[in-house]
Design a protein around this motif. Sequence first.
Motif, PDB file in Angstrom:
ATOM      1  N   GLU A   1       0.840  -1.199   0.000  1.00  0.00           N
ATOM      2  CA  GLU A   1       0.000   0.000   0.000  1.00  0.00           C
ATOM      3  C   GLU A   1       0.874   1.247   0.000  1.00  0.00           C
ATOM      4  O   GLU A   1       1.873   1.320   0.714  1.00  0.00           O
ATOM      5  CB  GLU A   1      -0.906  -0.008   1.240  1.00  0.00           C
TER       6      GLU A   1
ATOM      7  N   ASP B   1       1.344   5.405   0.556  1.00  0.00           N
ATOM      8  CA  ASP B   1       0.869   6.411   1.511  1.00  0.00           C
ATOM      9  C   ASP B   1       0.400   7.639   0.741  1.00  0.00           C
ATOM     10  O   ASP B   1       1.144   8.600   0.554  1.00  0.00           O
ATOM     11  CB  ASP B   1       1.990   6.767   2.486  1.00  0.00           C
TER      12      ASP B   1
ATOM     13  N   ARG C   1      -5.518  11.532   1.751  1.00  0.00           N
ATOM     14  CA  ARG C   1      -6.939  11.178   1.631  1.00  0.00           C
ATOM     15  C   ARG C   1      -7.789  12.441   1.670  1.00  0.00           C
ATOM     16  O   ARG C   1      -7.748  13.186   2.655  1.00  0.00           O
ATOM     17  CB  ARG C   1      -7.344  10.241   2.765  1.00  0.00           C
TER      18      ARG C   1
ATOM     19  N   ILE D   1      -7.242  -1.779  -2.560  1.00  0.00           N
ATOM     20  CA  ILE D   1      -7.269  -0.684  -1.585  1.00  0.00           C
ATOM     21  C   ILE D   1      -7.375   0.610  -2.378  1.00  0.00           C
ATOM     22  O   ILE D   1      -6.518   0.909  -3.218  1.00  0.00           O
ATOM     23  CB  ILE D   1      -6.007  -0.665  -0.707  1.00  0.00           C
TER      24      ILE D   1
ATOM     25  N   ASN E   1      -8.463   4.897  -2.365  1.00  0.00           N
ATOM     26  CA  ASN E   1      -8.916   6.146  -1.761  1.00  0.00           C
ATOM     27  C   ASN E   1     -10.129   6.593  -2.563  1.00  0.00           C
ATOM     28  O   ASN E   1     -10.004   7.067  -3.689  1.00  0.00           O
ATOM     29  CB  ASN E   1      -7.820   7.208  -1.820  1.00  0.00           C
TER      30      ASN E   1
ATOM     31  N   ARG F   1     -10.243   5.873   2.789  1.00  0.00           N
ATOM     32  CA  ARG F   1      -9.589   4.593   2.484  1.00  0.00           C
ATOM     33  C   ARG F   1     -10.614   3.470   2.550  1.00  0.00           C
ATOM     34  O   ARG F   1     -11.277   3.261   3.559  1.00  0.00           O
ATOM     35  CB  ARG F   1      -8.449   4.303   3.464  1.00  0.00           C
ATOM     36  N   ARG F   2     -10.734   2.722   1.455  1.00  0.00           N
ATOM     37  CA  ARG F   2     -11.669   1.612   1.376  1.00  0.00           C
ATOM     38  C   ARG F   2     -10.940   0.372   0.869  1.00  0.00           C
ATOM     39  O   ARG F   2      -9.945   0.467   0.152  1.00  0.00           O
ATOM     40  CB  ARG F   2     -12.804   1.908   0.386  1.00  0.00           C
TER      41      ARG F   2
END
Length: 459
Positions: free
Chosen positions: A243, A245, A248, A391, A393, A404-405
Amino acid sequence: MSRVEQPSRRTVLAAAVAAAVTASAGPAAADPEAPMKTHPADAGRAVPSRTVDNRAWRSYADWHAGTRRGTRAVAGARPGLVIAKPAGTVGYTDPHTGTSARWEYGTWTSATHRLAVPATEAVVSWNAHTPSGTWIQAELKGTYTDGTSTPWYVMGRWASGDQDIRRTSVDDQSDGKSTVWTDTLAVDDPSTGLRLASYRLRLTLYRKPGTKATPTVWRLGAMGSDVPDRFTVPASVPGFAGELDVPRYSQEIHKGQYPEYDNGGEAWCSPTSSQMIIEYWGGRLTPEQLAWVDPSYADPQVCHAARFTYDYQYAGCGNWPFNAAYAATFDDLRGVVTRLGSLTDLETLIAAGIPAITSQSFLKEELTGAGYGTAGHLMTVIGFTADGDVIANDPASESNEAVRRVYRRREWENIWLRTKRYNASGKVVSGTGGVCYLYFPARPSAAQRRALAAVGVRA
């Protein structure tokens, strides 16, 4: 675009493309634990090994090799095209302000590019700097597989600011065989077998007469594609977990703000996603640039992105090339519009540190955990779980913290890559077929360059 299930101007293209598909009934709600079934219309269809052709002009040799009238190539760390001695002056009346003015101009025309994938659609994108008193126009002229040619289609009139002209797409462009729908040139009836076999691109650079100002264009390209009609796509095998960074930002906290830009934040998924990735790469707006935003608003940079991606003809912030061009106004960033072929492509990019903005449309029940349906929505893919789930945004969230989903891999893969779907009324409309925006450094690392090449993008 809005996150709610409602018509948009791009659905005109969806209706035109979907006309060749006959539907019997809409789908029932899916069992989220069951494997995705192949739609009967997809049975037996061969999927070509290559569905996308990307060509970009961005080196000194590229610019120098084109046909120039009043422009010249400039070398350096970021080679480009600028106005030299103008080819002449021309009048332009801005259709959105009614203002008429004279402009000096110069042109550049590419050599003919023969598509490795004869295309049903083409999208042009560019990266440029347009100081005050300047703007650019991008055009495409194609040759069909039957030997006839399109007119010169205007694919965008663009400036990074809005003080000189209003950036705009151009409606009502068609020759009876193809049509420009906002940012996409589409063959009207792909079922006939007609395709674009080749094209040339033309740039026109404008400036106020008597000044020394000039636009600089660093990159110009087109993505031609022929993605097969399909309701379902083959499942990919998870291959990477990790993932990035990425900041968001929620579009929803901007509801009602600056309604002159597509009715405010409810429809700002594209610029909100763009701003997330721009800031991931270190792009920042100065207090002076943000001074126009109401100081009581959170995340003023999202308001700024909406204003400076807004297409005054489309009346929205979802013009794909305008978002890519906005990203490239930040130092050392490039932006392109392309299509990818699988989640494996996205995994390749994420593994190299490159997030992607993807376009998809779906019913509420087709994407577990989304909580909404949409006729067109942009979100940012930032990684994959150990199980291979996506993953993202997702700016269609009630707060920045909720952006974040994690979405189920098989559901997400299908809604992004399919070209046909049923809307809430049971009518067959089109999907986006893997469209995405990629923003990356002007000088990418070797690993990033390899990853981009692997998905067909020339860095």
